[in-house]
Design a protein around this motif. Structure first.
Motif, PDB file in Angstrom:
ATOM      1  N   PRO A  25      41.660  20.189  26.708  1.00 64.68           N
ATOM      2  CA  PRO A  25      42.433  21.376  27.087  1.00 64.68           C
ATOM      3  C   PRO A  25      41.526  22.394  27.773  1.00 64.68           C
ATOM      4  O   PRO A  25      40.346  22.514  27.434  1.00 64.68           O
ATOM      5  N   VAL A  26      42.086  23.118  28.732  1.00 65.21           N
ATOM      6  CA  VAL A  26      41.304  24.126  29.443  1.00 65.21           C
ATOM      7  C   VAL A  26      42.140  25.388  29.620  1.00 65.21           C
ATOM      8  O   VAL A  26      43.373  25.358  29.568  1.00 65.21           O
ATOM      9  N   THR A  27      41.453  26.495  29.838  1.00 62.77           N
ATOM     10  CA  THR A  27      42.101  27.766  30.148  1.00 62.77           C
ATOM     11  C   THR A  27      41.899  28.055  31.625  1.00 62.77           C
ATOM     12  O   THR A  27      40.771  27.995  32.119  1.00 62.77           O
ATOM     13  N   LEU A  28      42.990  28.344  32.323  1.00 59.58           N
ATOM     14  CA  LEU A  28      42.911  28.651  33.746  1.00 59.58           C
ATOM     15  C   LEU A  28      43.049  30.152  33.961  1.00 59.58           C
ATOM     16  O   LEU A  28      43.814  30.816  33.235  1.00 59.58           O
ATOM     17  N   PRO A  29      42.345  30.705  34.928  1.00 65.61           N
ATOM     18  CA  PRO A  29      42.440  32.148  35.189  1.00 65.61           C
ATOM     19  C   PRO A  29      43.894  32.560  35.476  1.00 65.61           C
ATOM     20  O   PRO A  29      44.574  31.953  36.296  1.00 65.61           O
ATOM     21  N   GLY A  30      44.362  33.579  34.771  1.00 64.91           N
ATOM     22  CA  GLY A  30      45.701  34.101  35.005  1.00 64.91           C
ATOM     23  C   GLY A  30      46.816  33.266  34.422  1.00 64.91           C
ATOM     24  O   GLY A  30      47.995  33.552  34.661  1.00 64.91           O
ATOM     25  N   ASP A  31      46.485  32.215  33.648  1.00 65.41           N
ATOM     26  CA  ASP A  31      47.516  31.338  33.080  1.00 65.41           C
ATOM     27  C   ASP A  31      47.317  31.284  31.575  1.00 65.41           C
ATOM     28  O   ASP A  31      46.411  30.616  31.076  1.00 65.41           O
ATOM     29  N   SER A  32      48.175  31.976  30.841  1.00 60.06           N
ATOM     30  CA  SER A  32      48.017  32.061  29.392  1.00 60.06           C
ATOM     31  C   SER A  32      48.339  30.747  28.692  1.00 60.06           C
ATOM     32  O   SER A  32      47.898  30.510  27.566  1.00 60.06           O
ATOM     33  N   GLY A  33      49.092  29.871  29.366  1.00 61.51           N
ATOM     34  CA  GLY A  33      49.491  28.614  28.736  1.00 61.51           C
ATOM     35  C   GLY A  33      48.437  27.536  28.787  1.00 61.51           C
ATOM     36  O   GLY A  33      48.468  26.587  28.006  1.00 61.51           O
ATOM     37  N   GLY A  34      47.493  27.651  29.703  1.00 65.30           N
ATOM     38  CA  GLY A  34      46.436  26.662  29.828  1.00 65.30           C
ATOM     39  C   GLY A  34      46.879  25.399  30.550  1.00 65.30           C
ATOM     40  O   GLY A  34      47.976  25.303  31.094  1.00 65.30           O
ATOM     41  N   PHE A  35      46.025  24.401  30.511  1.00 67.21           N
ATOM     42  CA  PHE A  35      46.217  23.161  31.247  1.00 67.21           C
ATOM     43  C   PHE A  35      45.437  22.081  30.497  1.00 67.21           C
ATOM     44  O   PHE A  35      44.760  22.367  29.498  1.00 67.21           O
ATOM     45  N   SER A  36      45.523  20.834  30.933  1.00 68.48           N
ATOM     46  CA  SER A  36      44.762  19.774  30.278  1.00 68.48           C
ATOM     47  C   SER A  36      44.430  18.671  31.279  1.00 68.48           C
ATOM     48  O   SER A  36      45.140  18.484  32.276  1.00 68.48           O
ATOM     49  N   PHE A  37      43.361  17.953  30.981  1.00 66.19           N
ATOM     50  CA  PHE A  37      42.926  16.815  31.786  1.00 66.19           C
ATOM     51  C   PHE A  37      42.860  15.589  30.877  1.00 66.19           C
ATOM     52  O   PHE A  37      42.236  15.629  29.818  1.00 66.19           O
ATOM     53  N   ASN A  38      43.488  14.505  31.317  1.00 67.68           N
ATOM     54  CA  ASN A  38      43.505  13.269  30.547  1.00 67.68           C
ATOM     55  C   ASN A  38      42.797  12.153  31.292  1.00 67.68           C
ATOM     56  O   ASN A  38      42.920  12.032  32.518  1.00 67.68           O
ATOM     57  N   GLN A  39      42.090  11.329  30.531  1.00 61.84           N
ATOM     58  CA  GLN A  39      41.587  10.047  31.021  1.00 61.84           C
ATOM     59  C   GLN A  39      42.131   8.974  30.079  1.00 61.84           C
ATOM     60  O   GLN A  39      42.444   9.262  28.916  1.00 61.84           O
ATOM     61  N   TYR A  40      42.235   7.751  30.569  1.00 62.88           N
ATOM     62  CA  TYR A  40      42.785   6.671  29.747  1.00 62.88           C
ATOM     63  C   TYR A  40      41.803   5.503  29.713  1.00 62.88           C
ATOM     64  O   TYR A  40      41.345   5.029  30.749  1.00 62.88           O
ATOM     65  N   LEU A  41      41.504   5.070  28.489  1.00 60.05           N
ATOM     66  CA  LEU A  41      40.575   3.977  28.244  1.00 60.05           C
ATOM     67  C   LEU A  41      41.344   2.765  27.737  1.00 60.05           C
ATOM     68  O   LEU A  41      42.086   2.871  26.757  1.00 60.05           O
ATOM     69  N   ILE A  42      41.181   1.630  28.412  1.00 62.26           N
ATOM     70  CA  ILE A  42      41.747   0.368  27.933  1.00 62.26           C
ATOM     71  C   ILE A  42      40.602  -0.448  27.350  1.00 62.26           C
ATOM     72  O   ILE A  42      39.661  -0.814  28.055  1.00 62.26           O
TER      73      ILE A  42
END
Length: 243
Positions: A25-42
């Motif tokens: 999870p990350v916090t973006l400037p001016g965005d109180s809800g934040g964002f996220s980055f996913n990677q997938y491992l098989i």
């Protein structure tokens, strides 16, 4: 869900048999809800990582992946298209895993990865499959859907998981690893606020090609992965984008 870094909140969850979602999870400037980055491992005889994460997130993703398998075991570093969060740390992963190769579509290999990557890529044609052992991934060309000429996705056939990249991007930093709740509404609200689709004239045909794969899990790059009638949800997305 296992938290692998208490400071960043990076975490790992198995969302299908042998298929793990790594999330930061990350916090973006001016965005109180934040964002996220996913990677997938098989995890298989030839382990595959789909999305590398941005270069500056490499240490976090490596730490999370190491909680599941030894990073040097990786054999395939795959991604949808050329963008920092898709393949920004590609060369760091190639240095970590000496037997690994970039895995991408033929266009990405031709225009970018043959030059950018420290080892030659394995270029997949539309519909070409690769066996990882128990799992098989198949490359699906989706040029300009949602964006980038070289864009494409991987379908993992054993678990019915479509590694669908930027499709169904959801804002927010505190979302469950896997959900069966509505993601179309939140993802379309996000798209309308910052439209990242190219609106290619071939979108309908490509959405239908993806729907005919009948995925039961959608492994999204941002937000929750989703479980359910993937064909129906892809057709609903096609209709919403069309309108």
């Amino acid at each position: 869900m296992v938290i692998t870094n208490s400071q960043s909140g990076t975490n790992v969850e198995e969302i299908a048999d042998g298929l793990y979602r790594i999330n930061t999870p990350v916090t973006l400037p001016g965005d109180s809800g934040g964002f996220s980055f996913n990677q997938y491992l098989i995890v298989d005889d030839e382990p595959l990582l789909f999305h590398t994460g941005p270069r500056k997130m490499f240490a976090l993703v490596r730490e999370a992946l190491a909680s599941v398998i030894a990073p040097e075991r990786l054999r395939h570093i795959a991604f949808s298209h050329v963008e920092a969060d898709e393949c920004g740390s590609l060369n760091e992963w190639l240095a970590t895993a000496p037997q690994a190769s970039p895995l991408c579509g033929t266009v990405a290999a031709m225009v970018s990865i043959s030059d950018l990557a420290d080892r030659p890529p394995v270029a997949l044609a539309d519909g070409q499959g690769v066996s990882l052992g128990r799992h098989t991934v198949r490359w699906i060309d989706t040029p300009h859907l949602p964006h980038a000429w070289e864009c494409g996705f991987l379908m993992e056939e054993r678990t019915g998981t479509l590694l669908c990249g930027d499709l169904f991007t959801q804002g927010g930093a505190d979302l469950p690893p896997l959900t069966s709740s509505d993601i179309l509404g939140p993802s379309e609200a996000f798209r309308r606020s910052m439209d990242y689709f190219s609106h290619t004239r071939n979108a309908d045909a490509m959405f239908e090609k993806l729907a005919q794969l009948e995925p039961t899990t959608l492994a999204c790059m941002h937000g929750s992965a989703w479980s359910g009638d993937g064909a129906g949800l892809l057709r609903s997305l096609a209709q919403s984008v069309r309108e």
